[in-house]
Design an enzyme around this catalytic site. Structure first.
Site, PDB file in Angstrom:
ATOM      1  N   GLY B  10       0.821  -1.213   0.000  1.00 18.28           N
ATOM      2  CA  GLY B  10       0.000   0.000   0.000  1.00 18.28           C
ATOM      3  C   GLY B  10       0.851   1.258   0.000  1.00 18.28           C
ATOM      4  O   GLY B  10       2.082   1.212  -0.130  1.00 18.28           O
ATOM      5  N   PHE B  11       0.177   2.358   0.160  1.00 18.25           N
ATOM      6  CA  PHE B  11       0.816   3.683   0.102  1.00 18.25           C
ATOM      7  C   PHE B  11       1.925   3.804   1.161  1.00 18.25           C
ATOM      8  O   PHE B  11       3.115   3.919   0.823  1.00 18.25           O
ATOM      9  CB  PHE B  11      -0.302   4.729   0.289  1.00 18.25           C
ATOM     10  N   ILE B  12       1.551   3.719   2.410  1.00 13.82           N
ATOM     11  CA  ILE B  12       2.560   3.874   3.472  1.00 13.82           C
ATOM     12  C   ILE B  12       3.436   2.619   3.549  1.00 13.82           C
ATOM     13  O   ILE B  12       4.651   2.712   3.729  1.00 13.82           O
ATOM     14  CB  ILE B  12       1.878   4.152   4.833  1.00 13.82           C
ATOM     15  N   TYR B 152     -15.416   3.392  10.413  1.00 11.48           N
ATOM     16  CA  TYR B 152     -13.967   3.257  10.226  1.00 11.48           C
ATOM     17  C   TYR B 152     -13.227   3.671  11.498  1.00 11.48           C
ATOM     18  O   TYR B 152     -12.406   2.917  12.025  1.00 11.48           O
ATOM     19  CB  TYR B 152     -13.497   4.111   9.039  1.00 11.48           C
ATOM     20  N   LYS B 156     -11.017   1.323  14.101  1.00 17.33           N
ATOM     21  CA  LYS B 156      -9.618   1.592  14.456  1.00 17.33           C
ATOM     22  C   LYS B 156      -9.455   1.696  15.971  1.00 17.33           C
ATOM     23  O   LYS B 156      -8.477   1.217  16.544  1.00 17.33           O
ATOM     24  CB  LYS B 156      -9.150   2.884  13.761  1.00 17.33           C
TER      25      LYS B 156
END
Lengths: 323, 325
Positions: B10-12, B152, B156
């Site tokens: 993914g991005f990170i 969401y 988390k």
């Protein structure tokens, strides 16, 4: 009022639906009987069948084991208010089976609350637990002082549910109330609870196992007091992030044993084992917030409550269960 | 060091993988290539990493207990860097069960595998969305976080709670970081900066929710990676929570002006009402991360946006769709 009760075949649920029906409400009762054809399962089913015969179309009983099918199931059982009692609630089991507890408590609650929302439910009461408090939470527990983290996956899953309900209140303006129930006891108590285990050990002449040194202290709250708190929370339209529902008094385990010994006029034989991982030792609430917000006050002393429990345990009704 | 990175493509995750590889560590990346955005994007993210012999990619759900257990036994990791998540505030409102499964249920499965096979050490990315709308800014880690504004955010927060419980029960070392609106090259195509920039570059109308006064603490990806790396290094027994933000929020209007400046083009804006679940303002108090992790964000919005724009232009030059139309 049309009320949906989940976990309607459970200890609290079976008391609650009888009371709601008596008060003239229409009840949709979502049930999940234990998978085995146990005596307990048969008994609960018998109780609910009897209510059905008495109240006819005021009671609608249904099951829905598949969380993704809930929106459809609730469409047929649309209700204005829901009392969500369903879940697994044994700390020790949750340590062995955290995935099961996440599924049975958190996942099922996510699915239920969403299904209620899409079907136009206005108000949800959720049965949370004392186990959301961490071992480092200051005593007596105040609602906003949770401590570092719940000691068990059971407590963690319940706290996660509370937060989900709060977010549905913030996002969708649903009315939500999280009731943190302490150690609820009374007639029809589940056989895996401490007062029942003590009584059953005494009656059968078997040793009762104390985990730890016996110094643990709990707030035992009688079922009728809990039912009155639920009844009060059903009315009105205020939301509450968390309310402690207890008797307001701590009872040391040794005192509880003595009370039950007295009720049956027989001594318990005690054995000691190491304390269980994930259990809270002393768990006492401050109940002033619930008293204020729900205009409610616990009325049943532990002495009276244990007598009532003992009467039920002596009755043929209970013997059938423990057979 | 041997590190398992979930959400590694993914991005990170892909930036973090490159960072740890550059430090000479062994990196095993798990990714399920969830179709939330195109798989091809994630494949491109890891092109460089795949060239490194110290890198291994395993395509699976991080919650696949059997596969993960086997991997943990095979590799003997020192630490898990948990970045896999079902992202997106607005889609979570539509499908909360998917967020429960991918952000909470799967985490329990992985924690069980870790309890059994080790390591009992995890750095996990949570989110600034746990703070909701009722936390006073700047957000401090010790805020109660009982009222997130979306499923969401709630999922988390639930993951943080379970991590805390595992620390208490089994002596896990868990460091939770709460990143604030991360952006930069490889950014998810549904996120504001990538989306706005593509629209501005293409001279298409872009939709802005609200009057533009909502503010976000935009944090450049290299700062987040530095924070994660420090968290991995410092992670010790018990649970610790750190904000990873920039500490300087910008309004949506400021962001738009910055994008216009970086692209040299005017934005064509259509305004719509605020969407459910949108929070008004996020702002990290980064005192704790600064003190314990030596976390010091380096990249301001102007520089960060111009680097992101440069990347987007490069992507578009190569005929790749970098943002969701």
């Amino acid at each position: 009022m049309k009320i949906l009760v989940t976990g309607a075949a459970g200890f609290i649920g079976s008391h609650l639906i009888a009371q709601l029906l008596d008060a003239g409400h229409s009840v949709s009762a979502m049930v999940r009987y234990p998978s085995t054809a146990s005596d307990q399962s048969k008994k609960r089913q018998g109780q609910i069948d009897a209510l059905g015969a008495k109240f006819k179309d005021k009671l609608h009983v249904f099951r829905c084991e598949d969380v993704t099918a809930l929106p459809g199931a609730l469409k047929k059982n649309a209700s204005e208010v829901c009392v969500h009692l369903a879940g697994r609630s044994w700390v020790r089991e949750s340590i062995g089976w955290p995935e099961l507890y996440e599924d049975a408590n958190y996942r099922n609650t996510v699915g239920l609350v969403e299904a209620l929302r899409v079907n136009g439910c206005r108000r949800i009461l959720f049965a949370s637990t004392v186990m959301v408090y961490g071992k480092d939470a200051p005593l007596p527990y105040e609602e906003e002082q949770l401590g570092c983290a719940p000691a068990s996956p059971y407590g963690a899953a319940k706290l996660a549910c509370e937060i989900l309900l709060n977010s549905y209140h913030a996002l969708h303006k649903l009315e939500t109330v999280n009731l943190r129930l302490f150690s609820v006891y009374g007639p029809h108590l589940r056989p895996d609870t401490v007062p029942y285990l003590i009584a059953s050990a005494i009656l059968k002449g078997r040793p009762f196992t104390i985990y730890g040194d016996g110094s643990s202290m709990r707030d035992y709250v009688e079922i009728q007091d809990v039912l009155r708190a639920i009844q009060s929370a059903l009315t009105g339209n205020e939301s509450h992030n968390a309310l402690n529902i207890g008797s307001g008094f701590g009872t040391p385990l040794t005192d509880l044993i003595q009370l039950i010994e007295k009720a049956f006029n027989k001594k318990a034989e005690l054995v000691y084992k190491p304390a269980i991982l994930g259990e809270l030792t002393v768990a006492i609430p401050d109940i002033s917030l619930a008293m204020e917000k729900l205009k409610w006050e616990p009325q049943v002393s532990i002495e009276t409550g244990i007598q009532r429990l003992a009467e039920w345990i002596r009755s043929p009704d209970a013997r059938f269960m423990s057979a | 060091m041997k590190i398992l990175i979930t959400g590694g493509a993914g991005f990170i995750g892909s930036h973090a993988s490159e960072h740890f590889l550059a430090q000479g560590h062994r990196v095993v990346a798990i990714d399920n290539f969830d179709p939330y955005y195109p798989e091809a994007r994630k494949r491109r993210n890891i092109v460089e990493a795949l060239k490194n012999p110290q890198y291994r990619l395993v395509q699976c759900d991080y919650g696949d207990r059997l596969v993960v257990s086997k991997l943990l036994q095979e590799e003997g990791f020192d630490v898990v860097l948990h970045l896999a998540a079902q992202a997106g505030v607005r889609p979570s409102i539509e499908n909360p069960l998917k967020y429960e499964r991918n952000n909470v249920g799967n985490l329990i499965a992985m924690l069980e595998a870790m309890r059994e096979h080790g390591p009992r050490k995890i750095v996990a990315a949570s989110s600034s969305s746990v703070y909701g709308n009722n936390t006073p800014a700047p957000f401090r880690e010790d805020a109660p976080c009982m009222l997130p504004m979306s499923p969401y955010g709630a999922s988390k927060r639930a993951s943080e709670i379970f991590l805390g419980t595992y620390c208490g029960l089994y002596g896990f070392a868990a460091t939770v970081v709460r990143p604030f609106t991360v952006y930069g090259p490889r950014q998810r195509p549904d996120m504001a900066i990538a989306l706005f920039t593509s629209k501005v570059l293409a001279q298409q109308t872009l939709t802005v929710f609200g009057d533009g006064s909502t503010a976000r603490d935009y944090t450049f990806v290299s700062d987040i990676v530095a924070g994660l790396a420090a968290a991995v290094e410092k992670c010790s027994e018990g649970i610790q929570i750190y904000n990873l933000g920039n500490g300087k929020p910008h309004t949506l209007n400021e962001l738009l002006a910055t994008v216009e400046k970086a692209t040299g083009q005017k934005a064509i804006i259509q305004r719509k009402p605020l969407q459910p679940g949108d929070v008004e303002r996020t702002m990290a108090d980064i005192t704790r991360a600064r003190a314990d992790l030596g976390y010091t964000p380096q990249v301001g919005l102007e520089e960060g946006v111009s680097r992101t724009v440069a990347w987007l232009k490069e992507e578009q030059k190569n005929g790749r769709e970098a943002a969701r139309a």
